[in-house]
Motif scaffolding. Structure first.
Motif, PDB file in Angstrom:
ATOM      1  N   ASN A 150      84.014 -68.940  -3.240  1.00  0.00           N
ATOM      2  CA  ASN A 150      85.487 -68.276  -2.088  1.00  0.00           C
ATOM      3  C   ASN A 150      84.156 -69.004  -0.207  1.00  0.00           C
ATOM      4  O   ASN A 150      84.295 -68.393  -0.266  1.00  0.00           O
ATOM      5  CB  ASN A 150      85.714 -67.035  -1.958  1.00  0.00           C
ATOM      6  CG  ASN A 150      86.986 -66.422  -2.506  1.00  0.00           C
ATOM      7  OD1 ASN A 150      87.912 -67.003  -2.894  1.00  0.00           O
ATOM      8  ND2 ASN A 150      86.510 -64.368  -3.514  1.00  0.00           N
ATOM      9  N   ARG A 209      89.521 -75.794  -1.144  1.00  0.00           N
ATOM     10  CA  ARG A 209      89.897 -74.039  -0.620  1.00  0.00           C
ATOM     11  C   ARG A 209      90.969 -73.816   0.540  1.00  0.00           C
ATOM     12  O   ARG A 209      91.478 -72.673   0.724  1.00  0.00           O
ATOM     13  CB  ARG A 209      88.499 -74.453   0.261  1.00  0.00           C
ATOM     14  CG  ARG A 209      87.264 -73.694  -0.991  1.00  0.00           C
ATOM     15  CD  ARG A 209      86.345 -73.527  -0.514  1.00  0.00           C
ATOM     16  NE  ARG A 209      85.598 -73.979   0.659  1.00  0.00           N
ATOM     17  CZ  ARG A 209      84.991 -74.984   0.029  1.00  0.00           C
ATOM     18  NH1 ARG A 209      84.534 -75.459  -0.166  1.00  0.00           N
ATOM     19  NH2 ARG A 209      84.406 -75.872   1.303  1.00  0.00           N
ATOM     20  N   GLY A 214      94.351 -74.618  -1.289  1.00  0.00           N
ATOM     21  CA  GLY A 214      94.626 -73.647  -2.939  1.00  0.00           C
ATOM     22  C   GLY A 214      94.637 -74.364  -3.865  1.00  0.00           C
ATOM     23  O   GLY A 214      95.250 -74.340  -5.291  1.00  0.00           O
TER      24      GLY A 214
END
Length: 581
Positions: A6, A516, A519
């Motif tokens: 993340n 990121r 996705g």
């Protein structure tokens, strides 16, 4: 390298640093240079220090005990308070011309505060084992220092403070020792006055109760025994004298009745009758009062023969009246003083009765002599009777005096227990004062020795073992540390600005950033294709950055030369540092 699920990877952070390298470089150089300027611009502060050793007294304490018993750190703090007063600080500042540049900007109270901050006193303690005070931490020395931008001035002020401390310590110790001596001397004088008062009280008490004192008890008992024996003997003598008077009186009456042989059976002439009547009158007067019929009858017969006879020959009544008056006078003197009116009146009465008795005795003697002329036996007995009566009177007077003495001795003996208690209390208080005075005298002599010890500086002293010198290197600022902190701060500020810009401009850079966000991984990644124009623009930017860097560097050198320190001085200092390496 492993990727973070993340967040950005380490390679992306490194890419950010490479992309923002110009910002990092500018921040590093700018803030680092400012730190360098600050380090060079700050004025040097020189600290001159002196070390003072606290030496114990030279004479062993077992021989001379000092009167200064407080601890060294407490005494140093007291001296500091005395030395660092406003007036003394302003005097030192005026004398050594300290803070000349700040005098116009600061008020006197601020200058005093600045001086107190620049002056420092630091204790030096050590673990000691004192046989008198036990073990533990003890202050064995202390440092006095002063900081200033001028090393010579710092040394001068430090020397001044050292002198003040040494002089104040000597003065304070001598003053305290002198005060102790003066106090003990004053207390001793008070006790001496108190002892003098007790001596006076004892003398007055002895004068008032001299015969009732304990040491007089045995003497009083012996005197009482002698007085009792003398009184017994006097009473015996009085009884003998009274018996003799009775005997002589009877003999006198028999002689009075006898008539000479030559005149027996012959009639009496006028003179003989007068003598016999006077003899009878004397006899009756001794037996009866003046109003008795027989006395009056004989008195008339005498007056018929001798009209001038006044009947004043009654010596017995006069003596009795005198005795009664004397007894009354004794009772009055017991109640009142010698100057009381009643006492004076009775004394006058006794004096008059004494004269009356003397006249009566003379009259009686004349009558008896006239009445019994030619009767030798009667005259002899009468003389013996008169002598015995005088002896009786003297014995009675002696008995009265002995009785009075006996009463006085008994009163002295009765008062002795009470007098002894009060007398012993006075002696005890005097002895207590004497003991206190002796103790104070001993302490005074010890304090006088301690005072001499301090005046001759043989006691605990402050010894200057390291005098202040003009320092050759400033204590602060630490220029290396400031410069290093400046460059470190420049790197930190550059990294902070870089991260701030990255967070403010969320631009998608690279396939991973796109993955990121969406996705989903991209199908293919096409790298950035640099055109000739892009390469030309990149060279222009690099050239511009170098030019700006060079201009900034030259400007910094000029500012350093004129605002901070001349370049030749910096170069000389640098060569000196390299030479030491």
């Amino acid at each position: 390298m492993d990727e973070e699920q993340n967040g950005k990877t380490i390679s992306e952070y490194l890419e950010i640093l490479v992309r923002r390298k110009n910002l990092l470089l500018i921040s590093f150089l700018t803030i680092g240079f400012l730190g360098f300027v600050l380090a060079m611009k700050l004025p040097p502060v020189y600290r001159s220090s002196a070390t003072i050793l606290i030496e114990d007294q030279q004479i062993p304490r077992s021989m001379v005990e000092t009167t200064i018993t407080d601890f060294a750190d407490k005494r140093i703090e007291l001296i500091r308070q005395r030395v660092m007063t406003r007036d003394r600080i302003l005097s030192i500042i005026q004398k050594h011309k300290v803070y000349l540049d700040e005098r116009d900007k600061l008020v006197p109270s601020e200058i005093v505060t600045r001086f107190q901050e620049d002056a420092e006193i630091k204790m030096i303690s050590a673990d000691v084992l004192d046989p008198n005070r036990g073990g533990g931490k003890a202050t064995i020395a202390f440092n006095i220092s002063f900081s200033d931008s001028n090393p010579v001035l710092a040394q001068a002020v430090a020397n001044e403070l050292v002198s003040l401390f040494l002089d104040e310590n000597t003065r304070v110790r001598a003053q305290r020792a002198a005060k102790t001596t003066d106090f003990l001397s004053a207390e001793a004088e008070k006790l001496k006055t108190e002892m003098g008062s007790f001596e006076t009280q004892i003398m007055d008490y002895k004068a008032k109760h001299g015969y009732s004192l304990p040491e007089m008890l045995q003497n009083n008992l012996s005197s009482l025994d002698r007085a009792t024996e003398s009184l017994r003997q006097t009473d015996s003598d009085i009884r003998i004298a009274k018996d003799r008077i009775v005997y002589l009186t009877d003999s006198l009456r028999q002689a009075e009745d006898d008539v000479p042989a030559s005149e027996t059976g012959k009639p009496l002439n006028k003179d003989e009758q007068l003598r016999l009547l006077k003899s009878e009158f004397i006899h009756l007067s001794s037996l009866y009062t003046a109003t008795h019929p027989d006395v009056l009858r004989v008195k008339r017969q005498i007056q018929n023969l001798e009209p001038t006879f006044d009947g004043q020959a009654n010596e017995v009544d006069a003596r009795k009246e005198l005795t009664d008056a004397e007894n009354i006078l004794i009772e009055l003197k017991k109640k009142y003083s010698e100057t009381h009116p009643d006492v004076l009146k009775q004394e006058k009465r006794v004096s008059n009765l004494t004269d009356k008795l003397a006249n009566a005795a003379n009259k009686t003697a004349e009558l008896a002599e006239d009445a019994h002329q030619g009767n030798t036996l009667y005259s002899s007995i009468a003389n013996q009777l008169t002598t015995t009566e005088h002896e009786l009177a003297q014995l009675i007077t002696t008995r009265e005096q002995l009785q009075k003495n006996k009463l006085e001795l008994q009163s002295y003996i009765d008062e002795t227990p009470l007098v002894e208690k009060e007398y012993q209390d006075l002696l005890r208080m005097r002895q207590t004062s004497l003991n206190k005075y002796a103790e104070l005298e001993a302490k005074y002599r010890e304090a006088k020795l301690a005072q001499t010890l301090e005046e001759e500086q043989k006691g605990e002293t402050f010894t200057l073992i390291e005098p202040p010198i003009a320092p050759d290197k400033p204590e602060k600022p630490n220029r290396k540390k400031i410069i290093a902190m400046g460059f470190g701060l420049g790197i930190g500020v550059g990294l902070g600005l870089t991260l701030l810009l990255e967070f403010m401009h969320e631009t998608i850079r690279g396939a991973k950033a796109l993955e990121r966000v969406t996705g989903m991984p991209p199908i293919v990644a096409i790298p950035y294709i640099q055109t000739p124009q892009d390469k030309l623009n990149q060279k222009k930017r690099q050239k511009l950055i170098w030019i700006i860097s060079l201009v900034v560097f030259i400007a910094l050198i000029v500012v350093t030369h004129f605002a901070v320190m001349p370049l030749e001085q910096i170069w000389a200092t640098l060569l000196l540092k390299l030479g030491k390496l």
